[in-house]
Write a protein that holds these residues in place. Structure first.
Motif, PDB file in Angstrom:
ATOM      1  N   GLU A 288       0.827  -1.206   0.000  1.00  0.00           N
ATOM      2  CA  GLU A 288       0.000   0.000   0.000  1.00  0.00           C
ATOM      3  C   GLU A 288       0.868   1.265   0.000  1.00  0.00           C
ATOM      4  OE1 GLU A 288      -3.550   0.318  -0.007  1.00  0.00           O
ATOM      5  OE2 GLU A 288      -3.357  -1.776  -0.631  1.00  0.00           O
ATOM      6  N   ILE A 289       1.931   1.239   0.799  1.00  0.00           N
ATOM      7  CA  ILE A 289       2.832   2.396   0.844  1.00  0.00           C
ATOM      8  C   ILE A 289       3.556   2.549  -0.478  1.00  0.00           C
ATOM      9  CG2 ILE A 289       4.915   3.325   1.950  1.00  0.00           C
ATOM     10  CD1 ILE A 289       3.940   1.988   4.557  1.00  0.00           C
ATOM     11  N   ALA A 290       4.051   1.427  -1.045  1.00  0.00           N
ATOM     12  CA  ALA A 290       4.766   1.484  -2.323  1.00  0.00           C
ATOM     13  C   ALA A 290       3.878   1.996  -3.449  1.00  0.00           C
ATOM     14  CB  ALA A 290       5.323   0.102  -2.668  1.00  0.00           C
ATOM     15  N   ALA A 291       2.575   1.715  -3.350  1.00  0.00           N
ATOM     16  CA  ALA A 291       1.634   2.169  -4.383  1.00  0.00           C
ATOM     17  C   ALA A 291       1.201   3.618  -4.188  1.00  0.00           C
ATOM     18  CB  ALA A 291       0.405   1.255  -4.390  1.00  0.00           C
ATOM     19  N   GLY A 292       1.707   4.232  -3.122  1.00  0.00           N
ATOM     20  CA  GLY A 292       1.381   5.637  -2.874  1.00  0.00           C
ATOM     21  C   GLY A 292       0.085   5.863  -2.139  1.00  0.00           C
ATOM     22  N   ARG A 293      -0.525   4.782  -1.629  1.00  0.00           N
ATOM     23  CA  ARG A 293      -1.817   4.929  -0.950  1.00  0.00           C
ATOM     24  C   ARG A 293      -1.663   5.143   0.556  1.00  0.00           C
ATOM     25  NH1 ARG A 293      -3.004   0.968  -4.981  1.00  0.00           N
ATOM     26  NH2 ARG A 293      -2.522  -0.759  -3.567  1.00  0.00           N
ATOM     27  N   GLY A 294      -0.486   4.867   1.097  1.00  0.00           N
ATOM     28  CA  GLY A 294      -0.262   5.056   2.519  1.00  0.00           C
ATOM     29  C   GLY A 294      -0.929   3.977   3.353  1.00  0.00           C
TER      30      GLY A 294
END
Length: 504
Positions: A288-294
């Motif tokens: 989730e963090i890598a996808a930019g969603r935090g």
């Protein structure tokens, strides 16, 4: 050359729960306990939040606890060791309670127990919500300090081992008051903790850099499963080093993982959602963090206004970073939390070298496999610490013999920070061959510049075994080898530095 003294008893390096448990159980044999930091500081035990897992309720059994431990370990748990841990767990918790550890109680006087991920029953004995490690350690420290058979020497930093020509470990070299000091003894117990300080983001004391693991490996001890590192899914992401921890008990109480859009995402990764095994949750948050969603832990509904009294450590940590968890989701990220690998021992803490014992996170008993079950770490430290102390107390010193110093150089702070960044980048939650090759090249460069420092030896053990394991299992996930093969443990012996043999 420094001074040399002889201790005719058990010599223990490390003052976490494993080391202290070993010290108490070695009685009436004299114990010399060495620790670099003051008691109850510099060890992961004091920072543990969740509690101790044990089958203490009527609806639970050691067999169920062992089965959950085996399931979480992804095929690599030694069933006999898991059965031993679970069988001796209830007595270990009761023993600590008798020493004064103030476990939470039910109105009937029994142990209040909570549910954590991958447990089939509520079996976590807690203290004041999230204060288990600190309160348990305070009770054990008080007992150790009042025990006449134990001498504590703080400010003694491990620098080497003393070994005879036959390979027997006959003592240690420490730096104490700025001077090198050799201490010989019939038995040496390494309870030196994990390797969190090798990673850029860790929930453990940063001084835990695998020094005991490295020295044991350099002495020729068998090391087990060094590639298996557990990343706690929910370190509180407020820029602190080490990162404070949002205990798994929060998810057991109903807290949800959400992204920046407020969407709960765990059900999309695993049917058990927030209570999925730690490695699954860590990878989901990483994605989730890598996808930019935090990623955020939302405990507003599950805990809300009760935070100060139910989870005081988490509440204080959040407030220190400008987050009020009663009314705001907590920003979280995976962080190095526990090392399943370590110095291979039997059920009595005996390592593969005569005279050497290990206990706690620095040991590899086979009980954790590829992924430690939540709240089994304090339990393992207590159960196997006691066993190591009893076994070490029966050792006798052979006659006079020539000893060699096995020493490691210090690693400068800038080089350590370079290593920590490289380990987080390339031997973290997700791994691949390109990254691990890059990491090993970085370790080569650092060794060429600074020598075979302990942190570099420990890091190489992790990276080499991770590169060799061409599959994904438990805490070890390879994007280039996402499938699991037949379960096999890794056993490493130096100087080769690569897995020498594998056994089912």
């Amino acid at each position: 050359m420094g001074d040399r003294i002889h201790h005719d008893g058990v010599l223990i390096v490390g003052a976490g729960l494993a080391g202290l448990s070993a010290a108490l159980s070695a009685a009436p044999r004299k114990v010399l306990l060495l620790t670099g930091a003051p008691l109850n500081q510099g060890c992961s035990s004091a920072w543990a939040q969740g509690g101790m897992a044990a089958a203490l309720s009527d609806g639970d059994t050691p067999e169920l606890h062992a089965a959950d431990t085996i399931a979480a370990g992804a095929g690599l748990v030694d069933p006999a060791m898991a059965a031993l841990l679970a069988r001796e767990g209830p007595a270990a918790v009761r023993r600590l309670a008798e020493l004064g550890a103030p476990f939470d109680r039910t109105v009937e006087g029994g142990f209040a127990q909570s549910l954590e991920a991958a447990h089939s029953r509520p079996r976590i004995a807690r203290v004041k919500g999230d204060q288990a490690g600190r309160e348990i350690m305070e009770a054990v420290v008080r007992t150790v300090l009042s025990s006449r058979h134990v001498e504590v020497r703080a400010g003694a930093r491990l620098k080497g081992l003393l070994q005879d020509a036959e390979g027997r470990v006959c003592g240690v070299v420490v730096v104490h008051n700025g001077r090198p000091l050799e201490i010989t003894a019939p038995a040496v117990v390494l309870a030196t903790g994990g390797i969190g300080g090798l990673y850029g983001v860790t929930t453990t004391p940063a001084e835990l850099q695998g020094e005991g693991l490295a020295l044991a490996a350099l002495a020729g001890a068998v090391i087990g499963d060094p590639e298996f590192v557990q990343f706690h899914p929910t370190a509180i992401d407020i820029g602190r080093d080490p990162a404070p921890l949002a205990t798994e008990a929060l998810r057991g109480e109903g807290a949800k993982l959400i992204n920046a859009s407020g969407e709960a995402f765990m059900a999309g990764y695993h049917p058990d959602a927030e209570l999925a095994p730690r490695d699954v949750v860590a990878r989901a948050i990483h994605a989730e963090i890598a996808a930019g969603r935090g990623a955020f832990l939302d405990a507003r509904e599950a805990v809300g206004a009760h935070f100060p009294e139910e989870f005081p450590a988490v509440f204080a940590a959040c407030l220190s970073g400008g987050v009020d968890p009663r009314i705001q989701p907590i920003p979280v990220a995976p962080a190095c939390h526990y090392h399943m690998g370590g110095i291979v021992t039997d059920a009595h803490g005996t390592a593969s070298l005569p005279g050497l014992f290990a206990a706690g996170e620095s040991a590899s008993t086979g009980v954790h496999g590829a992924n430690r079950l939540a709240s089994n770490s304090l339990l393992e430290a207590a159960v196997f610490g006691v066993r190591a102390g009893v076994a070490a107390a029966s050792e006798t010193m052979p006659g006079p013999r020539a000893l060699r110093r096995l020493m490691t150089p210090d690693l400068p702070q800038d080089a350590l920070q370079t290593l920590r960044a490289a380990m987080s980048r390339d031997a973290g939650v997700v791994r691949d061959a390109a990254g691990l090759d890059r990491l090993l090249g970085q370790i080569d460069q650092l060794e060429a510049a600074h020598g075979r420092a302990g942190p570099l030896v420990a890091a190489r053990l992790v990276a080499s075994a991770a590169l060799d394991r061409r599959e994904s299992r438990g805490g070890h996930f390879r994007t280039d080898y996402p499938l699991s093969l037949a379960p096999q443990r890794t056993f490493v012996t130096l100087p080769e530095g690569t897995p020498a043999s594998r056994a089912a």
